[in-house]
Design a protein around this motif. Structure first.
Motif, PDB file in Angstrom:
ATOM      1  N   THR A 216       0.832  -1.202   0.000  1.00  0.00           N
ATOM      2  CA  THR A 216       0.000   0.000   0.000  1.00  0.00           C
ATOM      3  C   THR A 216       0.869   1.255   0.000  1.00  0.00           C
ATOM      4  O   THR A 216       2.103   1.176   0.066  1.00  0.00           O
ATOM      5  CB  THR A 216      -0.899   0.026   1.245  1.00  0.00           C
ATOM      6  OG1 THR A 216      -0.084   0.240   2.409  1.00  0.00           O
ATOM      7  CG2 THR A 216      -1.672  -1.273   1.400  1.00  0.00           C
TER       8      THR A 216
ATOM      9  N   PHE B 248      -5.398  -1.771   1.710  1.00  0.00           N
ATOM     10  CA  PHE B 248      -5.150  -3.207   1.867  1.00  0.00           C
ATOM     11  C   PHE B 248      -6.253  -4.032   1.204  1.00  0.00           C
ATOM     12  O   PHE B 248      -5.997  -5.143   0.736  1.00  0.00           O
ATOM     13  CB  PHE B 248      -5.007  -3.571   3.350  1.00  0.00           C
ATOM     14  CG  PHE B 248      -3.625  -3.354   3.884  1.00  0.00           C
ATOM     15  CD1 PHE B 248      -2.546  -4.046   3.364  1.00  0.00           C
ATOM     16  CD2 PHE B 248      -3.392  -2.452   4.907  1.00  0.00           C
ATOM     17  CE1 PHE B 248      -1.263  -3.854   3.838  1.00  0.00           C
ATOM     18  CE2 PHE B 248      -2.107  -2.244   5.400  1.00  0.00           C
ATOM     19  CZ  PHE B 248      -1.046  -2.944   4.859  1.00  0.00           C
TER      20      PHE B 248
ATOM     21  N   ASP C  60       3.522   0.032   4.514  1.00  0.00           N
ATOM     22  CA  ASP C  60       2.433  -0.818   4.995  1.00  0.00           C
ATOM     23  C   ASP C  60       2.105  -0.557   6.455  1.00  0.00           C
ATOM     24  O   ASP C  60       1.179  -1.162   7.003  1.00  0.00           O
ATOM     25  CB  ASP C  60       2.796  -2.297   4.809  1.00  0.00           C
ATOM     26  CG  ASP C  60       3.003  -2.648   3.352  1.00  0.00           C
ATOM     27  OD1 ASP C  60       2.225  -2.151   2.519  1.00  0.00           O
ATOM     28  OD2 ASP C  60       3.960  -3.394   3.040  1.00  0.00           O
TER      29      ASP C  60
ATOM     30  N   TYR D 208      -1.691  -4.160   8.629  1.00  0.00           N
ATOM     31  CA  TYR D 208      -0.881  -5.137   7.890  1.00  0.00           C
ATOM     32  C   TYR D 208      -1.112  -6.546   8.433  1.00  0.00           C
ATOM     33  O   TYR D 208      -1.251  -7.498   7.656  1.00  0.00           O
ATOM     34  CB  TYR D 208       0.606  -4.785   7.974  1.00  0.00           C
ATOM     35  CG  TYR D 208       1.468  -5.795   7.257  1.00  0.00           C
ATOM     36  CD1 TYR D 208       1.564  -5.796   5.866  1.00  0.00           C
ATOM     37  CD2 TYR D 208       2.146  -6.796   7.958  1.00  0.00           C
ATOM     38  CE1 TYR D 208       2.317  -6.746   5.199  1.00  0.00           C
ATOM     39  CE2 TYR D 208       2.902  -7.755   7.297  1.00  0.00           C
ATOM     40  CZ  TYR D 208       2.984  -7.722   5.924  1.00  0.00           C
ATOM     41  OH  TYR D 208       3.727  -8.674   5.270  1.00  0.00           O
TER      42      TYR D 208
ATOM     43  N   PHE E 142      -4.212  -7.958   7.188  1.00  0.00           N
ATOM     44  CA  PHE E 142      -4.070  -8.294   5.771  1.00  0.00           C
ATOM     45  C   PHE E 142      -3.372  -9.638   5.582  1.00  0.00           C
ATOM     46  O   PHE E 142      -3.840 -10.492   4.820  1.00  0.00           O
ATOM     47  CB  PHE E 142      -3.292  -7.183   5.063  1.00  0.00           C
ATOM     48  CG  PHE E 142      -2.842  -7.515   3.675  1.00  0.00           C
ATOM     49  CD1 PHE E 142      -3.760  -7.640   2.639  1.00  0.00           C
ATOM     50  CD2 PHE E 142      -1.491  -7.694   3.395  1.00  0.00           C
ATOM     51  CE1 PHE E 142      -3.339  -7.933   1.345  1.00  0.00           C
ATOM     52  CE2 PHE E 142      -1.067  -7.992   2.110  1.00  0.00           C
ATOM     53  CZ  PHE E 142      -1.995  -8.113   1.081  1.00  0.00           C
TER      54      PHE E 142
END
Length: 217
Positions: free
Chosen positions: A49, A57, A87, A106, A109
């Motif tokens: 990102t 994300f 990120d 993160y 994700f």
């Protein structure tokens, strides 16, 4: 064994056509090369990102999930995802965030399993690896007693907003990676080929750690 390595996508929410474009381009190249080059492992070395927010994300998630729609990418068995400085979240309404807040988007994700994921049977080691966000892939080579161990190390240990672009490995992480290597070396009948990947440039990562990690100032 083939590894598809991509990095620094810097995806933003308004780029809704990126999943199609990226998948199309990769598939076009792989189709021209032929099936013998289709990847077994996907390696992404950070900066999925641009600012680390959840919407970006979501776009990154769409990119990786879209890969499954291409014949040349359906054969990916494992993925190794590595964090980058873009990120992480650095501020919340101009105020610095805590270490836990910094990585929350993160971590949410990478909890998605886009393709297969290697996991050791040693539960204590697995917990340590997950806590340090270290992903890896270990695959045996066809017609061989060799295996390739690809480790994605986290070079975000003391990265900060004031020192963007510089990252370091903690001493604890290097010891943890040694445990992971020893784990696979001890599996009977395997000769290991070791590969290590991380986000930051090799020069700042190489700085003597005791002068930096123990005294971030």
């Amino acid at each position: 064994m083939n590894i598809l390595h991509i990095s620094d996508l810097h995806l933003e929410t308004e780029e809704s056509d990126v999943p199609i474009k990226l998948g199309d381009k990769i598939d076009e190249v792989l189709s021209d090369l032929g099936k013998e080059f289709y990847p077994d492992v996907l390696l992404v070395t950070g900066d999925f990102t641009n600012t680390g927010n959840p919407l970006e994300f979501n776009t990154a998630k769409e990119v990786l999930e879209d890969f499954k729609n291409y014949e040349s990418l359906k054969c990916i068995k494992n993925s190794v995802l590595v964090p980058g400085n873009h990120d992480y979240i650095w501020f919340d309404n101009t105020k610095p965030v805590t270490e836990k807040q910094k990585i929350v988007n993160y971590k949410n994700f990478v909890n998605n399993i886009f393709f297969g994921k290697c996991e050791v049977e040693n539960q204590a080691l697995k917990t340590e690896l997950d806590k340090n966000m270290i992903q890896y892939s270990c695959m045996e080579l066809d017609n061989s007693n060799k295996a390739v161990l690809l480790i994605g190390m986290n070079s975000m240990q003391i990265d900060s907003y004031e020192r963007k672009g510089q990252g370091f490995f903690s001493i604890a992480q290097t010891k943890l990676v040694k445990k992971l290597i020893d784990y696979y070396k001890n599996l009977q009948g395997r000769e290991l080929i070791l590969l290590v990947a991380f986000h930051h440039h090799i020069v700042p990562v190489s700085v003597v750690e005791r002068e930096t990690y123990e005294d971030p100032s």
